[in-house]
Design an enzyme around this catalytic site. Structure first.
Site, PDB file in Angstrom:
ATOM      1  N   SER A 157       0.935  -1.124  -0.409  1.00 41.48           N
ATOM      2  CA  SER A 157      -0.285   0.490   0.227  1.00 41.48           C
ATOM      3  C   SER A 157       0.947   1.210  -0.165  1.00 41.48           C
ATOM      4  O   SER A 157       0.591   2.496  -0.337  1.00 41.48           O
ATOM      5  CB  SER A 157      -0.586  -0.189   1.312  1.00 41.48           C
ATOM      6  OG  SER A 157       0.356   0.243   2.237  1.00 41.48           O
TER       7      SER A 157
ATOM      8  N   LYS B 238       1.038   3.906   6.655  1.00 39.98           N
ATOM      9  CA  LYS B 238      -0.084   4.938   5.764  1.00 39.98           C
ATOM     10  C   LYS B 238       0.796   6.352   5.972  1.00 39.98           C
ATOM     11  O   LYS B 238       1.241   7.079   6.846  1.00 39.98           O
ATOM     12  CB  LYS B 238      -1.438   5.287   5.661  1.00 39.98           C
ATOM     13  CG  LYS B 238      -2.565   3.960   6.147  1.00 39.98           C
ATOM     14  CD  LYS B 238      -2.692   3.610   4.484  1.00 39.98           C
ATOM     15  CE  LYS B 238      -3.104   2.345   4.713  1.00 39.98           C
ATOM     16  NZ  LYS B 238      -2.741   1.152   3.855  1.00 39.98           N
TER      17      LYS B 238
END
Lengths: 174, 226
Positions: B70, B119
């Site tokens: 990600s 993230k």
């Protein structure tokens, strides 16, 4: 004063620094015990009146049961948790809704209309203080992730004359 | 002076010695017992200092391996066959929390207490951010004490576009330094700046792509809090 005894001072200094390191180690061990097993903790603030007083009370926390089994939370339990909006602050509130429950956002109608209801999402709990007007809880920041719940409040151990074991006050009507 | 000397002596010569004598005798017995058993001695030392080590990793810094795509191409890019190893800074997440737009953080999944995501913070409290498709609203204002996090690889990331703004207490650590693939070793800046007079090569193309992604990221925040 007599002349300085350098080797002796060095020895003393070495012992002193070793003692400080051991003190730090003991502090760390104590902190970990408080965090994962439980222990006494100081509580203050008006949000849990009349269950808990404004200040000067020592509560017994049981963190082990939640560390061992994070789902071991029931409606009506007193829990301590890390405030979602301030990681350095630990708060104590009552569990109102479990994941999947439908809860009324604010029965007093202060922060939201008293007809508004929400479903508590997966892995979250709805927490509220007993003293609604002075409490910053799920009505303010929404359901709290189970990740942030640290432990259950078991009993009040100070002051001695109001020593209590907190029992779950919820009774269900069939 | 003599009084001082007397006091000093009375504390350090006669006061403490009898109290510590038994402890010292036990200690010397233990050292003589373990002097021929180094494995026992070192394992005892390890267990004895374990609390300090655990507290250090919980509140200061810890080394972790990144898994999942990600954060490509910043972390775990397709060009490297092995997973990245990074140093995570927990001091600035647990003890003195402070976050800026562009910081890479590890954050617990709000719904699943076992999952830890890595993230990038797109917007902090008070900002208004443009969301991406799975999110129901087009724009969202980040409430107090929350951040908006997204992966750099936006088509392959479970992030705030799925679960909304994240409370900052769910942030576990800040990413500080990449230590494993030797060619990408170094700190991870929150904001990249253009190099003066760059040599036009592979590295330059990478930097330009990163800057373009950064500009796109920053353009998504329509109203800033400061």
């Amino acid at each position: 004063m007599a002349s300085l005894n350098v080797p002796r001072m060095q020895r003393l200094l070495k012992q002193l620094s070793y003692g400080i390191l051991i003190g730090v180690n003991c502090g760390c061990a104590f902190h970990l015990m408080r965090r994962y097993i439980g222990g006494p903790s100081l509580a203050y603030g008006p949000s849990m009146l009349p269950t808990l007083a404004m200040s000067g009370e020592i509560l017994l926390e049981n963190n082990f049961s939640i560390w061992w089994n994070p789902n071991n939370i029931a409606r009506g339990d007193l829990v301590s948790y890390v405030s979602p909006i301030d990681p350095t602050r630990i708060a104590c509130k009552r569990v109102i809704g479990l994941p999947g429950d439908v809860v009324c956002v604010d029965p007093t109608g202060e922060k939201a209309p008293s007809t508004e209801h929400v479903i508590v999402p997966k892995g979250h709990y709805w927490l509220a203080g007993d003293n609604a007007p002075a409490s910053r809880d799920s009505r303010w920041y929404g359901p709290v992730s189970g990740q942030l719940i640290r432990g259950k409040i078991v009993a009040r151990i100070w002051p001695p004359r109001s020593m209590t074991v907190f029992r779950n006050p919820i009774s269900y009507i069939d | 002076m003599d009084t001082m000397k007397f006091l000093f002596r009375s504390v350090f010569k006669s006061g403490l010695k009898p109290r510590f004598q038994r402890l010292r005798r036990m200690h010397s017995a233990w050292t003589s017992f373990t002097s021929g058993r180094p494995a026992l001695r070192w394992s005892f030392i390890g267990v004895f200092w374990l609390p300090t080590a655990i507290v250090f990793t919980k509140y200061f810094a810890v080394v972790k391996q990144v898994s999942g795509p990600s954060m490509q191409p910043t972390l775990n890019p397709n060009s490297s066959p092995l997973r990245d190893v990074v140093i995570c800074d927990r001091y600035h997440a647990k003890v003195e929390p402070h976050y800026e737009r562009g910081d890479i953080v590890t954050v617990w999944s709000p719904s699943d207490p076992q999952k830890l995501f890595i993230k990038r913070i797109i917007a902090t409290a008070g900002d208004t951010v443009k969301t991406l498709p799975p999110y129901p609203d087009l724009e969202v204002r980040i409430p107090e004490g929350h951040v908006w996090v997204e992966g750099d690889e936006r088509f392959n990331s479970d992030d705030s576009n799925i679960f909304g703004p994240v409370p900052i207490s769910l942030i576990d650590a800040k990413l500080l330094y990449i230590i494993f693939p030797i060619e990408r070793i170094g700190p991870v800046p929150a904001r990249i700046t253009v190099r003066e007079d760059p040599p036009r090569g592979r590295a330059w193309r990478h930097d330009m792509a990163a800057i373009e992604r950064q500009q796109w990221r920053e353009s998504r925040v329509t109203k800033r809090s400061e």
